[in-house]
Design a protein around this motif. Structure first.
Motif, PDB file in Angstrom:
ATOM      1  N   GLY A 278       0.772  -1.235   0.000  1.00  0.00           N
ATOM      2  CA  GLY A 278       0.000   0.000   0.000  1.00  0.00           C
ATOM      3  C   GLY A 278       0.797   1.275   0.000  1.00  0.00           C
ATOM      4  N   GLU A 279       2.120   1.178  -0.138  1.00  0.00           N
ATOM      5  CA  GLU A 279       2.960   2.385  -0.146  1.00  0.00           C
ATOM      6  C   GLU A 279       3.194   2.825  -1.606  1.00  0.00           C
ATOM      7  N   LEU A 280       2.167   3.436  -2.198  1.00  0.00           N
ATOM      8  CA  LEU A 280       2.220   3.756  -3.622  1.00  0.00           C
ATOM      9  C   LEU A 280       3.283   4.803  -3.937  1.00  0.00           C
ATOM     10  N   LYS A 281       3.507   5.752  -3.036  1.00  0.00           N
ATOM     11  CA  LYS A 281       4.514   6.772  -3.284  1.00  0.00           C
ATOM     12  C   LYS A 281       5.902   6.140  -3.389  1.00  0.00           C
ATOM     13  N   ASN A 282       6.211   5.247  -2.457  1.00  0.00           N
ATOM     14  CA  ASN A 282       7.496   4.547  -2.501  1.00  0.00           C
ATOM     15  C   ASN A 282       7.603   3.680  -3.755  1.00  0.00           C
ATOM     16  N   ALA A 283       6.485   3.075  -4.134  1.00  0.00           N
ATOM     17  CA  ALA A 283       6.469   2.246  -5.347  1.00  0.00           C
ATOM     18  C   ALA A 283       6.828   3.092  -6.564  1.00  0.00           C
ATOM     19  N   ASP A 284       6.236   4.292  -6.664  1.00  0.00           N
ATOM     20  CA  ASP A 284       6.511   5.166  -7.808  1.00  0.00           C
ATOM     21  C   ASP A 284       7.950   5.665  -7.806  1.00  0.00           C
ATOM     22  N   ILE A 285       8.472   5.970  -6.627  1.00  0.00           N
ATOM     23  CA  ILE A 285       9.860   6.453  -6.515  1.00  0.00           C
ATOM     24  C   ILE A 285      10.831   5.408  -7.073  1.00  0.00           C
ATOM     25  N   HIS A 286      10.657   4.162  -6.666  1.00  0.00           N
ATOM     26  CA  HIS A 286      11.576   3.107  -7.108  1.00  0.00           C
ATOM     27  C   HIS A 286      11.373   2.770  -8.583  1.00  0.00           C
ATOM     28  N   LEU A 287      10.154   2.909  -9.078  1.00  0.00           N
ATOM     29  CA  LEU A 287       9.904   2.673 -10.497  1.00  0.00           C
ATOM     30  C   LEU A 287      10.606   3.728 -11.355  1.00  0.00           C
ATOM     31  N   LEU A 288      10.535   4.991 -10.913  1.00  0.00           N
ATOM     32  CA  LEU A 288      11.224   6.058 -11.644  1.00  0.00           C
ATOM     33  C   LEU A 288      12.732   5.831 -11.645  1.00  0.00           C
ATOM     34  N   LYS A 289      13.258   5.372 -10.526  1.00  0.00           N
ATOM     35  CA  LYS A 289      14.694   5.049 -10.464  1.00  0.00           C
ATOM     36  C   LYS A 289      15.031   3.929 -11.454  1.00  0.00           C
ATOM     37  N   ALA A 290      14.140   2.958 -11.553  1.00  0.00           N
ATOM     38  CA  ALA A 290      14.363   1.847 -12.489  1.00  0.00           C
ATOM     39  C   ALA A 290      14.379   2.361 -13.931  1.00  0.00           C
ATOM     40  N   ARG A 291      13.464   3.244 -14.261  1.00  0.00           N
ATOM     41  CA  ARG A 291      13.431   3.803 -15.623  1.00  0.00           C
ATOM     42  C   ARG A 291      14.713   4.607 -15.900  1.00  0.00           C
ATOM     43  N   ASP A 292      15.198   5.333 -14.917  1.00  0.00           N
ATOM     44  CA  ASP A 292      16.455   6.067 -15.074  1.00  0.00           C
ATOM     45  C   ASP A 292      17.622   5.099 -15.309  1.00  0.00           C
ATOM     46  N   GLU A 293      17.593   3.975 -14.601  1.00  0.00           N
ATOM     47  CA  GLU A 293      18.668   2.994 -14.726  1.00  0.00           C
ATOM     48  C   GLU A 293      18.680   2.376 -16.122  1.00  0.00           C
ATOM     49  N   ILE A 294      17.493   2.150 -16.681  1.00  0.00           N
ATOM     50  CA  ILE A 294      17.420   1.595 -18.033  1.00  0.00           C
ATOM     51  C   ILE A 294      18.042   2.560 -19.038  1.00  0.00           C
ATOM     52  N   LYS A 295      17.826   3.844 -18.842  1.00  0.00           N
ATOM     53  CA  LYS A 295      18.407   4.842 -19.752  1.00  0.00           C
ATOM     54  C   LYS A 295      19.927   4.769 -19.742  1.00  0.00           C
ATOM     55  N   LYS A 296      20.516   4.410 -18.608  1.00  0.00           N
ATOM     56  CA  LYS A 296      21.976   4.292 -18.527  1.00  0.00           C
ATOM     57  C   LYS A 296      22.475   3.085 -19.325  1.00  0.00           C
ATOM     58  N   ILE A 297      21.655   2.035 -19.360  1.00  0.00           N
ATOM     59  CA  ILE A 297      22.058   0.814 -20.073  1.00  0.00           C
ATOM     60  C   ILE A 297      21.943   1.013 -21.580  1.00  0.00           C
ATOM     61  N   LEU A 298      20.862   1.669 -22.020  1.00  0.00           N
ATOM     62  CA  LEU A 298      20.648   1.879 -23.447  1.00  0.00           C
ATOM     63  C   LEU A 298      21.750   2.777 -24.016  1.00  0.00           C
ATOM     64  N   PRO A 299      22.139   2.632 -25.304  1.00  0.00           N
ATOM     65  CA  PRO A 299      21.507   1.783 -26.309  1.00  0.00           C
ATOM     66  C   PRO A 299      21.983   0.336 -26.311  1.00  0.00           C
ATOM     67  N   ASP A 300      22.818  -0.038 -25.345  1.00  0.00           N
ATOM     68  CA  ASP A 300      23.222  -1.445 -25.277  1.00  0.00           C
ATOM     69  C   ASP A 300      21.990  -2.317 -25.099  1.00  0.00           C
ATOM     70  N   PRO A 301      22.018  -3.553 -25.646  1.00  0.00           N
ATOM     71  CA  PRO A 301      20.862  -4.444 -25.492  1.00  0.00           C
ATOM     72  C   PRO A 301      20.584  -4.736 -24.022  1.00  0.00           C
ATOM     73  N   ILE A 302      19.310  -4.786 -23.675  1.00  0.00           N
ATOM     74  CA  ILE A 302      18.935  -5.171 -22.312  1.00  0.00           C
ATOM     75  C   ILE A 302      18.095  -6.436 -22.382  1.00  0.00           C
ATOM     76  N   ASP A 303      18.071  -7.152 -21.293  1.00  0.00           N
ATOM     77  CA  ASP A 303      17.303  -8.389 -21.221  1.00  0.00           C
ATOM     78  C   ASP A 303      15.824  -8.083 -21.429  1.00  0.00           C
ATOM     79  N   LEU A 304      15.238  -8.723 -22.467  1.00  0.00           N
ATOM     80  CA  LEU A 304      13.835  -8.466 -22.786  1.00  0.00           C
ATOM     81  C   LEU A 304      12.924  -8.785 -21.608  1.00  0.00           C
ATOM     82  N   GLU A 305      13.255  -9.870 -20.911  1.00  0.00           N
ATOM     83  CA  GLU A 305      12.428 -10.276 -19.779  1.00  0.00           C
ATOM     84  C   GLU A 305      12.402  -9.185 -18.705  1.00  0.00           C
ATOM     85  N   LEU A 306      13.525  -8.548 -18.491  1.00  0.00           N
ATOM     86  CA  LEU A 306      13.603  -7.483 -17.497  1.00  0.00           C
ATOM     87  C   LEU A 306      12.810  -6.257 -17.947  1.00  0.00           C
ATOM     88  N   ALA A 307      12.902  -5.948 -19.241  1.00  0.00           N
ATOM     89  CA  ALA A 307      12.142  -4.815 -19.774  1.00  0.00           C
ATOM     90  C   ALA A 307      10.643  -5.060 -19.677  1.00  0.00           C
TER      91      ALA A 307
END
Length: 852
Positions: A278-307
């Motif tokens: 039920g901690e939606l704010k914390n959920a959104d914070i960590h999701l945004l961090k995850a999206r930022d982390e993906i940007k660091k990996i790209l344009p290198d291929p990333i695991d489709l399952e993880l995406a």
């Protein structure tokens, strides 16, 4: 050493030197020359010289030089992008090295073949490469390397839901590690077992394997790998132990050495954990961090399952926060990625296995959307969730037909044989035992036509520059089919009872979501199973149907209102879910307004079993002149022959009635038949442990309507209509002997008769009365004179309900057998017949099964 590298003179020259016993050292020099030559420019002459060298060295039995020649030939195939040739040469190299104790060249070959991985090698080749490589390492005592190959193969199997194959390979790896007392490798195997068990959902076994691995690492005084700790935390999350999962994830996150992929995984899972507590704010914070982390990996291929996981967690978070547009956007992105992941494999049960990992999650989120919304938001998602083995198989058959028009006679024969071998082995529906062992490591137990098919596809598509077999099965092509039907004025009704007790209607650019009855549907399901087994009385069963129909009509008012409000709607195409628990005509025929529109020919109801455009419905009966009836001699149904004769008479065709034919007689007739009508006893396919054993006539019967035989042949038949006028003929199941599927496979006699891609099938879900079946078949045949087949069938059911008792009696007066006619007219009477045809027990059993 001098060699003339013109192939004709090269062969003569090399043969002379081999006859003079040229040394291995000189042959090694030749190999260096050829390798350098093809590396610089792999011309046809250079390639021919390499092939000639391998052939002559084999002929003269020179094992060491031949090993290096095969490796050079392998390199040549890799350089020219000849994947199939490279795979074949690699197999020869491994076999030769094992038989002749020549490992050095094979080790180089293993390095060379792994270059293919980056080139997008077809998935179906990979397990065979790993099997051969593991066998090579094992033969030469390289236990650590063999175990590594087995673990990689197991992970590949688990990606596509082939868990039995994965566990069997890991069992071999574990046995090797224990037998050789190699605790380090045993810990790696147990770690892999833990990860795969989590994907499968067996968290008890995951904990057992993971904890045993941790204990081994402690004994070895080694650090526990972070990915093992991560997997155990994920298992805790999936078993709703969120406090433990969050604590472990945070501990891992605090490790500054945490790599990008692991960091991304932790952030995604932390977001999911916070949402679930039920901690939606914390959920959104960590999701945004995850999206930022993906940007660091790209344009290198990333695991489709993880995406995919990122988008699914994002969709769930958005739903929890009532951000419905954002949720559907994330789901559409996930489906796009999943389609890419499935596109690398042709093997039907692997494609199903991959879908099984996601369909339930995605549909459960669809069920949480608002009651109404835009159809375009969900169409792509529906296209993914309702693709199945049958639709995939039909697209492969299309591919084979289209490619076959371009092929030489010999290549066409090869392709036809390969398709038949797949059908014979089990396509689209594979026997559970075969599925369990259908992999490279079980090839000694049975042949694998899928591996041969992959090789043929690689060869033909390269030489004829043709598309891949399942390119038209993409979700984008499937969604275009859905949109075509919507644009033609049809509504598409999707049952999602298993996912969330919901049904969704797509109509007029909108979707409408409504509840399905929960308890009553389950009660109906239990009653249906008892009925299929012959338990209980007809009255009890009829009461169950009536009770279910009443609550179904009440719950589905939003759907029926949308259909009745839109007078331009031409009908509904019903997509049942895997449980097949909504007899659609209980809803449509039971609704007074819809029934009237159906009877007037303004509305059609048909059940779609595969996302593949329907090619049935000839414009007139003139194209349906070859009719076949089928009766079993042991059948004591009074109306069997009368039903067939009535149908033939109304269609204006004499037809042929087969009585207890042999399979050969039946198959030969079906190659030219336009219509097949079967009138006999029937049993549900649900009574069999696997659909492979299904026989419409019964468990002990030798009748010709056998599932395995029809599946093998029906795709070649000419039929346009199959009337399964038997009890339980429309039963559909969603399992084999091995497992219950999490996708919507809808396996039964209707689905395999549809494999010729141009037919429709009428059938009954439960036991039916032969008198009603006669009436329905008679009205159906009459309506076929004026309507296409699905319309004619819908009209016939609706008209029978509306028809007066005296009109129904008039139909029965055409029965030729005097004793049957007299019994009905004298002992049953108008009141009985009038009441019979209005019973949900009768009309609710029937459906017309089609493609999209």
């Amino acid at each position: 050493m001098e060699f003339d590298l013109i192939p004709e003179r090269f062969e003569t020259n090399l043969r002379e030197k081999l006859e003079l016993l040229i040394t291995d050292e000189k042959l090694d020099e030749l190999d260096d020359i050829l390798f350098n030559l093809i590396s610089e420019e792999p011309t046809k002459d250079a390639l021919d010289c390499v092939k000639i060298t391998a052939e002559l060295l084999s002929e003269f039995k020179r094992p060491w030089p031949l090993a290096y020649a095969l490796n050079t030939l392998l390199a040549a195939n890799l350089l020219t992008k000849d994947v199939d040739g490279a795979i074949k040469i690699f197999s020869q190299l491994i076999e030769h090295s094992i038989e002749n104790d020549t490992p050095t060249a094979a080790l180089s070959g293993i390095d060379n073949i792994k270059r293919l991985f980056a080139e997008g090698i077809p998935y179906d080749y990979l397990p065979y490469l790993f099997e051969q490589t593991a066998r090579f390492y094992l033969h030469f005592g390289a236990i650590v390397e063999a175990i590594t190959e087995l673990i990689i193969a197991a992970n590949l199997f688990s990606d596509y839901g082939a868990y039995q194959s994965a566990y069997r390979v890991l069992y071999d790896a574990e046995h090797l590690a224990r037998e050789n007392k190699n605790a380090v490798e045993l810990a790696k195997v147990l770690t892999a077992e833990c990860a795969i068990a989590i994907i499968e959902g067996d968290h008890d076994f995951a904990a057992k394997a993971g904890n045993e691995a941790i204990e081994l690492y402690r004994i070895l005084e080694c650090d526990v790998p972070e990915h093992l700790t991560l997997n155990l935390a994920t298992s805790a999350m999936k078993t709703e132990d969120y406090s433990t999962a969050i604590r472990v994830y945070k501990e891992l996150l605090a490790n500054s050495q945490c790599k990008s992929v692991m960091l991304l995984t932790i952030l995604i899972n932390l977001s999911a954990c916070y949402r679930r507590i039920g901690e939606l704010k914390n959920a959104d914070i960590h999701l945004l961090k995850a999206r930022d982390e993906i940007k660091k990996i790209l344009p290198d291929p990333i695991d489709l399952e993880l995406a995919v996981e990122l988008e699914l967690i994002a969709a769930a978070n958005a739903l929890a926060g009532s951000k419905f547009n954002e949720s559907t956007k994330c789901l559409n992105t996930a489906v796009h990625l999943l389609d890419d992941a499935a596109s690398v494999v042709d093997r039907l049960h692997y494609r199903r296995g991959h879908r099984e990992r996601y369909v339930g999650r995605i549909e459960s989120m669809l069920c949480q959307l608002p009651p109404e919304g835009k159809s375009e938001d969900v169409e792509l998602i529906i296209a993914y969730c309702r693709s199945n083995q049958l639709s995939d198989w039909l697209h492969i058959l299309d591919w084979a037909d289209e490619l076959g028009q371009l092929l030489s006679e010999s290549d066409k024969a090869r392709l036809d044989k390969a398709i038949f071998q797949l059908a014979n082995f089990g396509a689209p529906f594979l026997y559970g035992f075969r599925e369990k062992y259908n992999d490279a490591f079980g090839s000694d137990l049975m042949p694998d036509p899928w591996q041969k098919f992959t090789a043929l596809v690689t060869d033909l598509t390269a030489r004829y520059k043709f598309r891949q077999p399942l390119s038209t099965a993409s979700v984008f092509n499937c969604v275009s089919m859905i949109r075509q039907r919507l644009s033609e004025g049809y509504g598409i009704l999707i049952s999602m009872f298993a996912a969330g007790k919901k049904a969704m209607l797509l109509i007029n650019s909108q979707y409408i979501l409504c509840d399905l009855p929960d308890t009553e549907t389950k009660d109906f399901f239990l009653a249906l199973n008892q009925h299929r087994k012959g338990n209980g009385t007809r009255k009890v069963w009829n009461d169950s149907i009536c009770a279910y129909q009443q609550v179904l009509l009440k719950k589905c008012v939003p759907l029926t209102k949308a259909l009745t409000d839109d007078e331009t709607c031409r009908g509904i195409i019903f997509l049942p879910d895997g449980m097949d628990l909504i007899p659609i005509n209980l809803l449509t025929i039971g609704h007074d307004v819809l029934r009237k529109r159906i009877a007037d020919g303004k509305f059609v109801v048909r059940t779609c079993l595969a996302l593949y455009l329907d090619r049935s419905s000839p414009s007139s009966l003139t194209s349906l002149s070859n009719l076949t009836g089928l009766i079993e001699k042991s059948t004591n149904l009074r109306f069997s022959s009368e039903e067939i004769k009535s149908f033939f008479r109304l269609i204006n065709s004499e037809g042929t009635v087969l009585v207890d034919p042999t399979w050969s007689e039946f198959e030969q007739k079906m190659m030219v038949s336009d219509i097949l009508i079967i009138a006999q006893h029937g049993v549900s396919i649900a009574l069999f442990s696997d659909p492979h054993f299904g026989n419409l006539s019964g468990v002990e019967s030798r009748g010709v309507i056998r599932f395995d035989q029809i599946q093998e042949s029906a795709y070649l038949w000419s039929h346009r209509l199959v009337i399964l006028g038997t009890c339980h003929s429309g039963g559909l199941i969603n399992r084999n002997f091995q497992k219950i599927f999490k996708t919507h496979e809808l396996i039964g006699f209707p689905s395999i008769f549809l494999t010729n891609r141009k037919s429709v099938v009428s059938a009954a879900d439960w036991a039916v009365l032969d008198m009603y079946n006669y009436l329905l078949t008679t009205v159906f045949a009459e309506e076929m004179k004026r309507n296409d087949i699905p319309h004619a069938f819908s009209i016939a059911i609706a008209k029978l309900v509306e028809m007066s008792g005296s009109d129904a009696i008039n139909l029965l007066e055409h029965i030729e057998t005097q004793s049957i006619r007299d019994e009905i007219l004298e002992h049953k009477g108008i009141e009985y017949v009038a009441n019979l045809k209005q019973q949900p027990f009768c009309y609710g059993a029937y459906q017309i099964y089609t493609l999209l």
